[in-house]
Write a protein that holds these residues in place. Structure first.
Motif, PDB file in Angstrom:
ATOM      1  N   PRO A 181       0.821  -1.204   0.000  1.00 34.13           N
ATOM      2  CA  PRO A 181       0.000   0.000   0.000  1.00 34.13           C
ATOM      3  C   PRO A 181       0.857   1.257   0.000  1.00 34.13           C
ATOM      4  CG  PRO A 181       0.209  -0.812   2.225  1.00 34.13           C
ATOM      5  CD  PRO A 181       1.025  -1.730   1.361  1.00 34.13           C
ATOM      6  N   MET A 182       2.158   1.098   0.300  1.00 33.23           N
ATOM      7  CA  MET A 182       3.115   2.203   0.377  1.00 33.23           C
ATOM      8  C   MET A 182       4.450   1.722  -0.192  1.00 33.23           C
ATOM      9  SD  MET A 182       1.356   4.459   2.302  1.00 33.23           S
ATOM     10  CE  MET A 182       0.021   4.486   3.512  1.00 33.23           C
ATOM     11  N   ASN A 183       5.263   2.656  -0.669  1.00 32.72           N
ATOM     12  CA  ASN A 183       6.568   2.298  -1.220  1.00 32.72           C
ATOM     13  C   ASN A 183       7.714   2.481  -0.227  1.00 32.72           C
ATOM     14  OD1 ASN A 183       5.569   1.801  -3.933  1.00 32.72           O
ATOM     15  ND2 ASN A 183       5.314   4.004  -4.108  1.00 32.72           N
ATOM     16  N   CYS A 184       7.452   3.171   0.895  1.00 32.37           N
ATOM     17  CA  CYS A 184       8.555   3.530   1.793  1.00 32.37           C
ATOM     18  C   CYS A 184       9.336   2.317   2.316  1.00 32.37           C
ATOM     19  CB  CYS A 184       8.074   4.438   2.922  1.00 32.37           C
ATOM     20  SG  CYS A 184       6.377   4.260   3.426  1.00 32.37           S
ATOM     21  N   PRO A 185       8.676   1.207   2.755  1.00 34.03           N
ATOM     22  CA  PRO A 185       9.488   0.071   3.202  1.00 34.03           C
ATOM     23  C   PRO A 185      10.386  -0.493   2.100  1.00 34.03           C
ATOM     24  CG  PRO A 185       7.243  -0.132   4.018  1.00 34.03           C
ATOM     25  CD  PRO A 185       7.238   0.977   3.015  1.00 34.03           C
ATOM     26  N   SER A 186       9.940  -0.395   0.845  1.00 34.52           N
ATOM     27  CA  SER A 186      10.760  -0.872  -0.276  1.00 34.52           C
ATOM     28  C   SER A 186      12.011  -0.018  -0.431  1.00 34.52           C
ATOM     29  CB  SER A 186       9.951  -0.849  -1.573  1.00 34.52           C
ATOM     30  OG  SER A 186       8.816  -1.685  -1.484  1.00 34.52           O
ATOM     31  N   HIS A 187      11.865   1.292  -0.305  1.00 31.22           N
ATOM     32  CA  HIS A 187      13.015   2.184  -0.461  1.00 31.22           C
ATOM     33  C   HIS A 187      13.945   2.086   0.741  1.00 31.22           C
ATOM     34  CE1 HIS A 187      10.840   4.853  -3.650  1.00 31.22           C
ATOM     35  NE2 HIS A 187      10.953   3.575  -3.999  1.00 31.22           N
ATOM     36  N   ILE A 188      13.396   1.720   1.882  1.00 30.93           N
ATOM     37  CA  ILE A 188      14.241   1.468   3.057  1.00 30.93           C
ATOM     38  C   ILE A 188      15.163   0.279   2.789  1.00 30.93           C
ATOM     39  CG2 ILE A 188      14.140   0.551   5.414  1.00 30.93           C
ATOM     40  CD1 ILE A 188      11.765   2.467   5.885  1.00 30.93           C
ATOM     41  N   GLN A 189      14.649  -0.738   2.079  1.00 32.43           N
ATOM     42  CA  GLN A 189      15.496  -1.886   1.742  1.00 32.43           C
ATOM     43  C   GLN A 189      16.636  -1.463   0.807  1.00 32.43           C
ATOM     44  OE1 GLN A 189      14.843  -4.544   3.563  1.00 32.43           O
ATOM     45  NE2 GLN A 189      13.113  -3.308   4.300  1.00 32.43           N
ATOM     46  N   ILE A 190      16.354  -0.534  -0.110  1.00 28.06           N
ATOM     47  CA  ILE A 190      17.404  -0.015  -0.999  1.00 28.06           C
ATOM     48  C   ILE A 190      18.480   0.681  -0.165  1.00 28.06           C
ATOM     49  CG2 ILE A 190      17.917   1.656  -2.829  1.00 28.06           C
ATOM     50  CD1 ILE A 190      16.413  -0.629  -4.004  1.00 28.06           C
ATOM     51  N   TYR A 191      18.048   1.485   0.789  1.00 30.95           N
ATOM     52  CA  TYR A 191      19.002   2.193   1.649  1.00 30.95           C
ATOM     53  C   TYR A 191      19.839   1.195   2.444  1.00 30.95           C
ATOM     54  CZ  TYR A 191      20.874   5.276   5.272  1.00 30.95           C
ATOM     55  OH  TYR A 191      21.718   5.954   6.120  1.00 30.95           O
ATOM     56  N   ASN A 192      19.195   0.179   2.951  1.00 27.60           N
ATOM     57  CA  ASN A 192      19.852  -0.784   3.837  1.00 27.60           C
ATOM     58  C   ASN A 192      20.756  -1.774   3.102  1.00 27.60           C
ATOM     59  OD1 ASN A 192      19.749  -0.544   6.574  1.00 27.60           O
ATOM     60  ND2 ASN A 192      17.847  -1.691   6.840  1.00 27.60           N
ATOM     61  N   ARG A 193      20.741  -1.745   1.775  1.00 26.84           N
ATOM     62  CA  ARG A 193      21.530  -2.704   0.990  1.00 26.84           C
ATOM     63  C   ARG A 193      23.030  -2.529   1.240  1.00 26.84           C
ATOM     64  NH1 ARG A 193      22.145  -7.608  -1.136  1.00 26.84           N
ATOM     65  NH2 ARG A 193      23.351  -7.589  -3.071  1.00 26.84           N
ATOM     66  N   HIS A 194      23.456  -1.302   1.523  1.00 24.87           N
ATOM     67  CA  HIS A 194      24.874  -1.013   1.738  1.00 24.87           C
ATOM     68  C   HIS A 194      25.071  -0.256   3.042  1.00 24.87           C
ATOM     69  CE1 HIS A 194      25.643  -2.293  -2.357  1.00 24.87           C
ATOM     70  NE2 HIS A 194      24.775  -1.408  -2.819  1.00 24.87           N
ATOM     71  N   ILE A 195      26.291  -0.282   3.548  1.00 25.56           N
ATOM     72  CA  ILE A 195      26.656   0.594   4.666  1.00 25.56           C
ATOM     73  C   ILE A 195      26.763   2.005   4.109  1.00 25.56           C
ATOM     74  CG2 ILE A 195      28.443   1.153   6.363  1.00 25.56           C
ATOM     75  CD1 ILE A 195      29.182  -1.834   6.362  1.00 25.56           C
ATOM     76  N   ARG A 196      26.082   2.932   4.732  1.00 22.49           N
ATOM     77  CA  ARG A 196      26.029   4.298   4.207  1.00 22.49           C
ATOM     78  C   ARG A 196      26.942   5.219   5.007  1.00 22.49           C
ATOM     79  NH1 ARG A 196      23.732   3.658  -0.786  1.00 22.49           N
ATOM     80  NH2 ARG A 196      21.900   2.286  -0.612  1.00 22.49           N
ATOM     81  N   SER A 197      27.539   6.173   4.284  1.00 21.99           N
ATOM     82  CA  SER A 197      28.399   7.179   4.905  1.00 21.99           C
ATOM     83  C   SER A 197      27.703   8.528   4.880  1.00 21.99           C
ATOM     84  CB  SER A 197      29.722   7.276   4.140  1.00 21.99           C
ATOM     85  OG  SER A 197      30.417   8.465   4.476  1.00 21.99           O
ATOM     86  N   TYR A 198      28.104   9.411   5.786  1.00 20.35           N
ATOM     87  CA  TYR A 198      27.549  10.767   5.794  1.00 20.35           C
ATOM     88  C   TYR A 198      27.809  11.477   4.473  1.00 20.35           C
ATOM     89  CZ  TYR A 198      32.255  12.711   6.468  1.00 20.35           C
ATOM     90  OH  TYR A 198      33.569  13.081   6.303  1.00 20.35           O
ATOM     91  N   ARG A 199      28.879  11.035   3.759  1.00 22.53           N
ATOM     92  CA  ARG A 199      29.207  11.667   2.477  1.00 22.53           C
ATOM     93  C   ARG A 199      28.138  11.400   1.413  1.00 22.53           C
ATOM     94  NH1 ARG A 199      34.281   9.629   4.136  1.00 22.53           N
ATOM     95  NH2 ARG A 199      35.821  11.282   4.551  1.00 22.53           N
ATOM     96  N   GLU A 200      27.346  10.329   1.582  1.00 21.64           N
ATOM     97  CA  GLU A 200      26.293   9.987   0.615  1.00 21.64           C
ATOM     98  C   GLU A 200      25.000  10.766   0.846  1.00 21.64           C
ATOM     99  OE1 GLU A 200      25.905   5.609  -0.319  1.00 21.64           O
ATOM    100  OE2 GLU A 200      27.151   5.489   1.497  1.00 21.64           O
ATOM    101  N   LEU A 201      24.901  11.422   1.986  1.00 21.51           N
ATOM    102  CA  LEU A 201      23.667  12.106   2.345  1.00 21.51           C
ATOM    103  C   LEU A 201      23.686  13.548   1.861  1.00 21.51           C
ATOM    104  CD1 LEU A 201      23.153  10.782   5.986  1.00 21.51           C
ATOM    105  CD2 LEU A 201      22.506   9.718   3.825  1.00 21.51           C
ATOM    106  N   PRO A 202      22.539  14.058   1.429  1.00 20.38           N
ATOM    107  CA  PRO A 202      21.244  13.384   1.298  1.00 20.38           C
ATOM    108  C   PRO A 202      21.264  12.320   0.192  1.00 20.38           C
ATOM    109  CG  PRO A 202      20.967  15.777   1.292  1.00 20.38           C
ATOM    110  CD  PRO A 202      22.427  15.496   1.096  1.00 20.38           C
ATOM    111  N   LEU A 203      20.671  11.167   0.487  1.00 18.64           N
ATOM    112  CA  LEU A 203      20.508  10.106  -0.495  1.00 18.64           C
ATOM    113  C   LEU A 203      19.060  10.136  -0.969  1.00 18.64           C
ATOM    114  CD1 LEU A 203      21.610   7.596  -1.969  1.00 18.64           C
ATOM    115  CD2 LEU A 203      20.857   6.232  -0.003  1.00 18.64           C
ATOM    116  N   ARG A 204      18.892  10.415  -2.256  1.00 15.41           N
ATOM    117  CA  ARG A 204      17.543  10.598  -2.816  1.00 15.41           C
ATOM    118  C   ARG A 204      17.169   9.398  -3.683  1.00 15.41           C
ATOM    119  NH1 ARG A 204      20.538  15.367  -3.765  1.00 15.41           N
ATOM    120  NH2 ARG A 204      20.029  16.994  -2.241  1.00 15.41           N
ATOM    121  N   ILE A 205      16.108   8.691  -3.283  1.00 18.00           N
ATOM    122  CA  ILE A 205      15.630   7.514  -4.011  1.00 18.00           C
ATOM    123  C   ILE A 205      14.223   7.801  -4.520  1.00 18.00           C
ATOM    124  CG2 ILE A 205      15.004   5.071  -3.821  1.00 18.00           C
ATOM    125  CD1 ILE A 205      17.104   4.844  -1.598  1.00 18.00           C
ATOM    126  N   ALA A 206      13.957   7.505  -5.785  1.00 19.54           N
ATOM    127  CA  ALA A 206      12.640   7.775  -6.367  1.00 19.54           C
ATOM    128  C   ALA A 206      12.195   6.597  -7.219  1.00 19.54           C
ATOM    129  CB  ALA A 206      12.672   9.052  -7.198  1.00 19.54           C
TER     130      ALA A 206
END
Length: 650
Positions: free
Chosen positions: A335-360
């Motif tokens: 019913p929503m896409n947000c949990p799906s995009h959370i999985q994209i974010y969680n696929r890798h270890i993220r650094s502050y240098r990547e933020l803001p990370l924009r997924i669409a």
């Protein structure tokens, strides 16, 4: 005689004999007020203008030119319609509820065989006018509950309403000629004042508004005190019908919904699919240029993800039932896409240098909208959302919010959307079931959104109780051609989901930190946005959006058909949506047909045009045409398309 004390709105108190009515009270103040009095309020309770009063209190005279007075008029009209229906169909018709609402009045019916049709409205209107002409009384009659149930015997809906309305073992009815109608609201003493009304339409309506109950037939109507107001309302409704995306969508063959193969599941025809495709390509390009990473994610997800996100707890009734697989897994249509995009974010270890990370993503979703709420493309069960989620560090929130808002305003400019306003939607702190409980986060996030809007100098309204369950949001509110307020775009701040899904990024200090998630939808769902544009443009899409941009009409298919095809090939090579008219009809008819289908440019080619390598150009909505070389026309239409039709036809 017992004396009663009545306090008026100006604070004055007067004494009257018990049994006095509102008409007499109004007359004691002014004869003119008595003439306009249609009802009254005693301690906030509506009473009929001739109802004897047996206790005092704060009193207010309701006049015909007030909002409450208009409701009394419309309640009266609804009772007259019931009487006309009963006179026409006798025991073959049953009645649900009836009454006044903001735009008019209605009566719910259930006929023994075929339901009341639109063709039957005029004879019913004639019967109402006859009652009005003879100023038929609406006499209030009080029955015991037992007598009331006997009166409505055979009508299960009215019997249920009798039990609902009974007070002190008494139930009120209105006697209209020989018909006893269950009372619902205050009415005028007689029919003579209901001069200006119109029966509008019929539509299905579930008994008590529940889809599990029988479907009744609702007759919609309206009434006004003055003819000029009725005429204005009828004109407004006609304009709304002319802009109704469902009507235009059918005429221009854009989409259809067939309940036999699925309620709320639209089929996009080639013309509608073209409009949607242009919008999708536009918004993806716009977002990529703005730094978004576009993805594709599955339409199915393990139910546990929605339990973690909180959607299952908060929106279970609006979700489709889980699909239990043979291996024990439970899958859910998202019913929503947000949990799906959370999985994209969680696929890798993220650094502050990547933020803001924009997924669409243009993400397809499914929601179980109630059948009665489904409407064309505006309310559907399958939708594709222009969705985006930005993961930011806390100190990036306001800058990213402004960036999204600027993108939104830029998109609105390209689509020529100007009739909108901003609404900051906050939680209701008293609603402990809808909203997650963390006062500090709510106060912090609401303050951030408000600060960003103030920094941008934008006007907005604040609405408590309109937030998402996980955070406050900015809604962009628009109005459809039918007068309904819609949320077209939204930006939502979310501290909750990153915490529930245990999201982190590595900060400058080498330690894990939790990001903040910003949800945003720029052009809503493709379905709702296209519906909005159909009504806004009245089906006459600007050239860059039009499903067919050019219609080429040869004067003679035999003599000029090849020349028309040559032009068509040139235009199509330049990605201009053109087609050649191949029907052997009269020229006048073909030109009118192109105008009826709201095609931006019609090109007529005959002997002169073929000899001079020209086309005769006629723009939509123009009576005159002009001769241009093919190259001149190409330059003109390309400018029209590239400028998002801000230089239409220049």
């Amino acid at each position: 005689m017992t004396q009663l004390s009545f306090e008026f709105p100006d604070g004055k108190v007067k004494q009257f004999d018990a049994g006095v009515d509102i008409k007499s009270i109004a007359k004691s103040i002014a004869i003119s007020l008595a003439k306009k009095a249609v009802a009254g309020k005693v301690d906030g309770q509506m009473v009929g203008v001739n109802t004897p009063l047996n206790k005092g209190g704060k009193v207010e005279v309701i006049t015909s030119d007030s909002k409450d007075g208009l409701s009394v008029l419309r309640n009266t009209a609804a009772q007259l319609l019931k009487a006309a229906l009963h006179d026409t169909y006798h025991d073959d018709i049953k009645f649900g509820t009836n009454g006044a609402y903001d735009d008019g009045f209605y009566v719910d019916t259930d006929k023994k065989e075929n339901q009341v049709s639109a063709d039957e409205l005029q004879p019913l209107s004639d019967k109402m006018n006859k009652m009005i002409k003879h100023n038929v009384p609406l006499k209030r009659v009080i029955l015991s509950k037992a007598d009331a149930l006997n009166q409505v015997d055979g009508d299960p809906y009215q019997a249920k309403l009798v039990n609902k309305f009974a007070s002190n073992d008494q139930v009120a009815f209105y006697q209209i000629n020989d018909y006893m109608s269950l009372a619902n609201g205050v009415v005028l003493p007689s029919a003579g004042s209901v001069k200006y009304f119109k029966l509008l339409s019929v539509a299905g309506a579930y008994w008590e508004g529940k889809s599990s109950n029988p479907m009744l037939q609702r007759i919609y109507a309206t009434a006004f005190v003055k003819k000029v107001d009725l005429d204005a309302d009828v004109k407004k409704r006609q304009e709304a019908r002319e802009r109704d995306h469902r009507v235009i969508g059918n005429k221009l063959d854009l989409f259809f919904v067939d309940p036999k193969v699925g309620q709320g599941l639209p089929y996009w025809m080639p013309n509608g699919a073209t409009i949607r495709r242009v919008i999708e390509r536009y918004i993806v390009d716009k977002e990529v240029a703005a730094g978004y990473e576009h993805v594709y994610t599955p339409v199915l997800m393990n139910l546990n993800a929605y339990k973690t996100s909180g959607h299952w707890a908060h929106y279970r009734d609006d979700m489709f039932p889980p699909m239990k697989m043979k291996d024990g897994e439970e899958l859910e249509l998202r019913p929503m896409n947000c949990p799906s995009h959370i999985q994209i974010y969680n696929r890798h270890i993220r650094s502050y240098r990547e933020l803001p990370l924009r997924i669409a993503e243009l993400g397809m979703m499914h929601r179980y909208e109630k059948a009665g709420a489904l409407s064309g493309l505006q309310r559907v069960r399958e939708m594709t959302l222009n969705d985006g989620h930005t993961f930011v560090a806390p100190d990036q929130i306001q800058d990213e919010f402004k960036r999204i808002l600027n993108l939104m305003v830029d998109v609105y400019h390209d689509f020529d959307i100007s009739n909108y306003h901003f609404r900051l939607s906050y939680r209701d702190p008293k609603n402990t079931t809808k909203y997650f409980q963390n006062d500090a986060l709510w106060n912090k996030s609401q303050k951030m959104l408000k600060g960003a809007m103030d920094d941008l100098g934008l006007d907005y309204v604040e609405a408590e109780g309109e937030a998402a369950f996980y955070g406050p949001k900015l809604d962009v509110q628009t109005y459809t051609a039918l007068g309904n307020e819609e949320t077209l775009s939204t930006i939502q701040l979310d501290f909750m989901l990153p915490k529930r899904f245990d999201l982190h990024y590595v900060g400058k200090d080498g330690k894990d930190h939790q990001p903040v998630m910003i949800h945003r939808g720029i052009v809503s769902t493709m379905e709702r946005f296209v519906a909005y544009l159909i009504e806004m443009y009245k089906g006459a899409f600007p050239t860059w959006l039009a499903p067919k941009q050019v219609k080429i009409i040869p004067v003679s298919l035999d003599k000029h058909g090849d020349y028309a095809k040559k032009i068509n090939a040139k235009l199509r090579k330049l990605h201009i949506r053109s087609e050649v008219e191949n029907r052997s009809e009269k020229m006048g008819y073909l030109i009118r047909d192109a105008q009826t289908h709201k095609i931006p440019y019609t090109l007529v080619v005959g002997d002169d045009e073929m000899s001079n390598n020209q086309v005769s150009v006629r723009q939509y909505g123009h009576k005159d045409s002009k001769d241009e070389s093919i190259d001149e026309f190409v330059k003109q239409i390309q400018k029209d398309i590239q400028s998002y039709s801000r230089h239409y036809g220049e």
